[in-house]
Design a protein around this motif. Structure first.
Motif, PDB file in Angstrom:
ATOM      1  N   TYR A 111       2.976  -4.819   5.066  1.00 60.51           N
ATOM      2  CA  TYR A 111       2.337  -6.062   4.647  1.00 60.51           C
ATOM      3  C   TYR A 111       0.983  -5.893   3.969  1.00 60.51           C
ATOM      4  O   TYR A 111       0.483  -6.839   3.370  1.00 60.51           O
ATOM      5  N   THR A 112       0.353  -4.749   4.117  1.00 59.09           N
ATOM      6  CA  THR A 112      -0.964  -4.552   3.517  1.00 59.09           C
ATOM      7  C   THR A 112      -1.024  -3.173   2.887  1.00 59.09           C
ATOM      8  O   THR A 112      -0.077  -2.381   3.006  1.00 59.09           O
ATOM      9  N   THR A 113      -2.124  -2.883   2.244  1.00 57.89           N
ATOM     10  CA  THR A 113      -2.264  -1.590   1.584  1.00 57.89           C
ATOM     11  C   THR A 113      -2.449  -0.486   2.623  1.00 57.89           C
ATOM     12  O   THR A 113      -2.888  -0.733   3.752  1.00 57.89           O
ATOM     13  N   ILE A 114      -2.127   0.718   2.226  1.00 55.38           N
ATOM     14  CA  ILE A 114      -2.330   1.873   3.103  1.00 55.38           C
ATOM     15  C   ILE A 114      -3.812   1.998   3.450  1.00 55.38           C
ATOM     16  O   ILE A 114      -4.169   2.224   4.608  1.00 55.38           O
ATOM     17  N   ALA A 115      -4.678   1.799   2.465  1.00 54.81           N
ATOM     18  CA  ALA A 115      -6.123   1.918   2.701  1.00 54.81           C
ATOM     19  C   ALA A 115      -6.597   0.903   3.739  1.00 54.81           C
ATOM     20  O   ALA A 115      -7.335   1.253   4.670  1.00 54.81           O
ATOM     21  N   ASN A 116      -6.185  -0.357   3.602  1.00 53.78           N
ATOM     22  CA  ASN A 116      -6.586  -1.373   4.583  1.00 53.78           C
ATOM     23  C   ASN A 116      -6.081  -1.016   5.971  1.00 53.78           C
ATOM     24  O   ASN A 116      -6.825  -1.080   6.951  1.00 53.78           O
ATOM     25  N   SER A 117      -4.800  -0.673   6.053  1.00 55.66           N
ATOM     26  CA  SER A 117      -4.203  -0.385   7.347  1.00 55.66           C
ATOM     27  C   SER A 117      -4.900   0.790   8.032  1.00 55.66           C
ATOM     28  O   SER A 117      -5.267   0.699   9.204  1.00 55.66           O
ATOM     29  N   VAL A 118      -5.078   1.866   7.294  1.00 57.03           N
ATOM     30  CA  VAL A 118      -5.697   3.059   7.881  1.00 57.03           C
ATOM     31  C   VAL A 118      -7.141   2.776   8.277  1.00 57.03           C
ATOM     32  O   VAL A 118      -7.580   3.152   9.372  1.00 57.03           O
ATOM     33  N   PHE A 119      -7.894   2.084   7.409  1.00 57.57           N
ATOM     34  CA  PHE A 119      -9.275   1.761   7.770  1.00 57.57           C
ATOM     35  C   PHE A 119      -9.318   0.922   9.043  1.00 57.57           C
ATOM     36  O   PHE A 119     -10.069   1.217   9.967  1.00 57.57           O
ATOM     37  N   LEU A 120      -8.526  -0.133   9.078  1.00 57.72           N
ATOM     38  CA  LEU A 120      -8.578  -1.046  10.226  1.00 57.72           C
ATOM     39  C   LEU A 120      -8.073  -0.388  11.508  1.00 57.72           C
ATOM     40  O   LEU A 120      -8.648  -0.592  12.580  1.00 57.72           O
ATOM     41  N   VAL A 121      -7.019   0.410  11.418  1.00 62.05           N
ATOM     42  CA  VAL A 121      -6.497   1.032  12.639  1.00 62.05           C
ATOM     43  C   VAL A 121      -7.438   2.130  13.140  1.00 62.05           C
ATOM     44  O   VAL A 121      -7.478   2.403  14.338  1.00 62.05           O
TER      45      VAL A 121
ATOM     46  N   ILE B 289       1.038   7.390   4.366  1.00 61.51           N
ATOM     47  CA  ILE B 289       1.688   7.557   3.057  1.00 61.51           C
ATOM     48  C   ILE B 289       3.150   7.929   3.245  1.00 61.51           C
ATOM     49  O   ILE B 289       4.038   7.358   2.604  1.00 61.51           O
ATOM     50  N   LEU B 290       3.424   8.858   4.142  1.00 62.40           N
ATOM     51  CA  LEU B 290       4.808   9.273   4.388  1.00 62.40           C
ATOM     52  C   LEU B 290       5.637   8.138   4.980  1.00 62.40           C
ATOM     53  O   LEU B 290       6.813   7.981   4.644  1.00 62.40           O
ATOM     54  N   ILE B 291       5.022   7.344   5.841  1.00 62.13           N
ATOM     55  CA  ILE B 291       5.720   6.190   6.421  1.00 62.13           C
ATOM     56  C   ILE B 291       6.096   5.210   5.318  1.00 62.13           C
ATOM     57  O   ILE B 291       7.218   4.703   5.276  1.00 62.13           O
ATOM     58  N   ARG B 292       5.164   4.936   4.420  1.00 63.21           N
ATOM     59  CA  ARG B 292       5.434   4.008   3.310  1.00 63.21           C
ATOM     60  C   ARG B 292       6.556   4.560   2.434  1.00 63.21           C
ATOM     61  O   ARG B 292       7.423   3.817   1.978  1.00 63.21           O
ATOM     62  N   LEU B 293       6.572   5.863   2.199  1.00 68.33           N
ATOM     63  CA  LEU B 293       7.603   6.474   1.351  1.00 68.33           C
ATOM     64  C   LEU B 293       8.972   6.484   2.018  1.00 68.33           C
ATOM     65  O   LEU B 293       9.990   6.591   1.340  1.00 68.33           O
ATOM     66  N   ALA B 294       9.018   6.364   3.337  1.00 69.65           N
ATOM     67  CA  ALA B 294      10.285   6.432   4.064  1.00 69.65           C
ATOM     68  C   ALA B 294      11.226   5.290   3.695  1.00 69.65           C
ATOM     69  O   ALA B 294      12.434   5.423   3.786  1.00 69.65           O
ATOM     70  N   GLU B 295      10.697   4.160   3.278  1.00 69.94           N
ATOM     71  CA  GLU B 295      11.497   2.995   2.904  1.00 69.94           C
ATOM     72  C   GLU B 295      12.521   2.633   3.984  1.00 69.94           C
ATOM     73  O   GLU B 295      13.663   2.285   3.689  1.00 69.94           O
ATOM     74  N   ALA B 296      12.110   2.742   5.230  1.00 73.50           N
ATOM     75  CA  ALA B 296      12.936   2.353   6.372  1.00 73.50           C
ATOM     76  C   ALA B 296      12.175   1.291   7.152  1.00 73.50           C
ATOM     77  O   ALA B 296      10.946   1.210   7.055  1.00 73.50           O
ATOM     78  N   PRO B 297      12.883   0.464   7.904  1.00 68.79           N
ATOM     79  CA  PRO B 297      12.184  -0.546   8.704  1.00 68.79           C
ATOM     80  C   PRO B 297      11.169   0.094   9.655  1.00 68.79           C
ATOM     81  O   PRO B 297      11.384   1.188  10.184  1.00 68.79           O
TER      82      PRO B 297
END
Length: 189
Positions: A75-85, A8-16
Motif C-alpha cells: 500500500y505504500t512505498t518501500i521507503a515509507n514502509s522501511v522508515f516507519l517500521v 525490495i525482495l518482498i515487493r519483487l515477490a509479487e505474492a500476497p
C-alpha cells in the motif's frame, strides 16, 4: 542492511503479503527446529510455564510485525514502509519506560522527539497521496509497534534462556500465527 533489501525482495515477490510472511517465518522456524534437534535439544529443558508464556507473547508480536510490515509494502512505498517500521526503537524506549519502568536519559528524549517529528511529517505528507498510501503507512507503524512488543517481551525471556531455544520457540509461534492468518484469509499457499 537486513531490512532494506528484504523490503525490495518482498515487493519483487509479487505474492500476497501473508503468503510471503508465512513462508519467510515458517522456513526459518523449520530450519532452526532441525538445527536445534541435532545440536541443542537439552537447552529446551529450562522452559517452564512462565517462560513459555513470554515466548508465546514474543512470537505473537513477531508474527503480527511481519504481517503488518509485509502488508504495508502493498500500500505504500518501500521507503515509507522501511522508515516507519524502523521507528521501532522509539516504541521500545516508550515501552521500556511505561512497562519496564526504566528511566530515559535527556539525550534519549531529544532523539525520540526528533524521530517522532520526522515520522509524523512523513506520515502526514505522504499519506496525502491517497487512502491506500495512508493505510500502508499505518500498517508500517503497526509493524514498528509490534516489533517493539517482540523486543520487550524478549527482554523478559532472554536472560533466562539460551538464544536457540528462544528463537526456535518465537519463530515457531510466529509461523503458526501467520499460517493461521493466511488460511483464514484464503491467502494462496
Amino acid at each position: 542492511l537486513g531490512v532494506s533489501p528484504a523490503a525490495i525482495l518482498i515487493r519483487l515477490a509479487e505474492a500476497p503479503a501473508l503468503t510471503v510472511a508465512t513462508f519467510r517465518m515458517g522456513m526459518a522456524a523449520i530450519i532452526l527446529i532441525i538445527f536445534s534437534i541435532l545440536f541443542s535439544r537439552s537447552e529446551f529443558r529450562n522452559v517452564d510455564k512462565k517462560l513459555a508464556k513470554w515466548l508465546i507473547i514474543s512470537g505473537l508480536f513477531l508474527g503480527l510485525h511481519f504481517a503488518a510490515f509485509i502488508t504495508s509494502l502493498e500500500y505504500t512505498t518501500i521507503a515509507n514502509s522501511v522508515f516507519l517500521v524502523t521507528t521501532t526503537p522509539v516504541f521500545v524506549a516508550i515501552g521500556s519506560q511505561w512497562i519496564l519502568h526504566e528511566k530515559l536519559t535527556p539525550l534519549t528524549l531529544i532523539a525520540l522527539m526528533v524521530t517522532l517529528t520526522g515520522g509524523v511529517i512523513l506520515f502526514i505528507t505522504h499519506s496525502s497521496d491517497g487512502e491506500s498510501n495512508m493505510k500502508g503507512n499505518f500498517l508500517a507503524i503497526v509493524g514498528a509497534i509490534t516489533a517493539a512488543g517482540y523486543f520487550l517481551a524478549g527482554r523478559k525471556v532472554r536472560p533466562q534462556l539460551p538464544l536457540l531455544p528462544y528463537v526456535v520457540s518465537v519463530y515457531s509461534v510466529a509461523g503458526i500465527l501467520l499460517l493461521s492468518m493466511a488460511l483464514a484469509t484464503s491467502s494462496p499457499m
